[in-house]
Design a protein around this motif. Structure first.
Motif, PDB file in Angstrom:
ATOM      1  N   TYR A   1      93.747  26.788 -51.461  1.00  0.00           N
ATOM      2  CA  TYR A   1      93.764  26.556 -52.909  1.00  0.00           C
ATOM      3  C   TYR A   1      92.669  25.613 -53.396  1.00  0.00           C
ATOM      4  N   ALA A   2      92.234  24.679 -52.565  1.00  0.00           N
ATOM      5  CA  ALA A   2      91.232  23.700 -53.008  1.00  0.00           C
ATOM      6  C   ALA A   2      89.806  24.232 -52.909  1.00  0.00           C
TER       7      ALA A   2
ATOM      8  N   ARG B   1      96.871  24.836 -58.134  1.00  0.00           N
ATOM      9  CA  ARG B   1      96.137  23.567 -58.073  1.00  0.00           C
ATOM     10  C   ARG B   1      96.828  22.502 -58.914  1.00  0.00           C
TER      11      ARG B   1
ATOM     12  N   VAL C   1      92.210  18.816 -55.251  1.00  0.00           N
ATOM     13  CA  VAL C   1      92.897  20.094 -55.469  1.00  0.00           C
ATOM     14  C   VAL C   1      91.949  21.204 -55.899  1.00  0.00           C
TER      15      VAL C   1
END
Length: 143
Positions: free
Chosen positions: A23-24, A63, A85
């Motif tokens: 996700y980051a 995020r 994030v």
């Protein structure tokens, strides 16, 4: 449910799981499509039909959810959390967070844990803003 629908759902779940794990990282639009073994356009349409949002919106929401946790549970700066994030700038992080949550990251943190030790250090006892001195205590003008 037909076998074809089950297969499509399974492929979309694999794509979503891969997005969750990374996700980051910047969103590589073709990556979920490669995982699902479909074209990028078909992936976007099918992902939306399956989960109710586009891959991009899903990733932004994930995020922000992770940022919400970090804001509640750590004393790290809002800027550091935004970068961790996956947001490239504090402004983009704050704007996206506010759009999804309805409050800025700073207000969310304050409202989530008003008694946390890292909350409100920049406030004077009367509730207004006060600059901090080198020792972390509020400086009073004229003293």
């Amino acid at each position: 449910m037909s076998r074809a629908v089950e297969d499509t759902n399974r492929r979309m779940l694999r794509a979503r799981d891969a997005m969750d794990r990374a996700y980051a990282q910047p969103l590589d639009v073709p990556a979920p499509a490669r995982i699902a073994h479909v074209s990028p356009a078909h992936c976007a349409r099918t992902f939306r039909a399956t989960f109710g949002e586009t891959p991009h919106r899903y990733l932004r929401r994930r995020r922000v959810e992770r940022a919400m946790f970090l804001l509640r549970e750590t004393g790290r700066s809002v800027t550091d959390i935004g970068h961790e994030v996956g947001f490239g700038s504090p402004g983009t992080f704050s704007r996206t967070f506010s759009g999804i949550v309805g409050r800025s990251p700073k207000v969310y943190r304050r409202d989530s844990h008003p008694s946390a030790p890292w909350i409100g250090r920049d406030k004077d006892p009367a509730g207004g803003s006060a600059p901090l001195g080198g020792d972390g205590t509020a400086r009073v003008h004229g003293r």
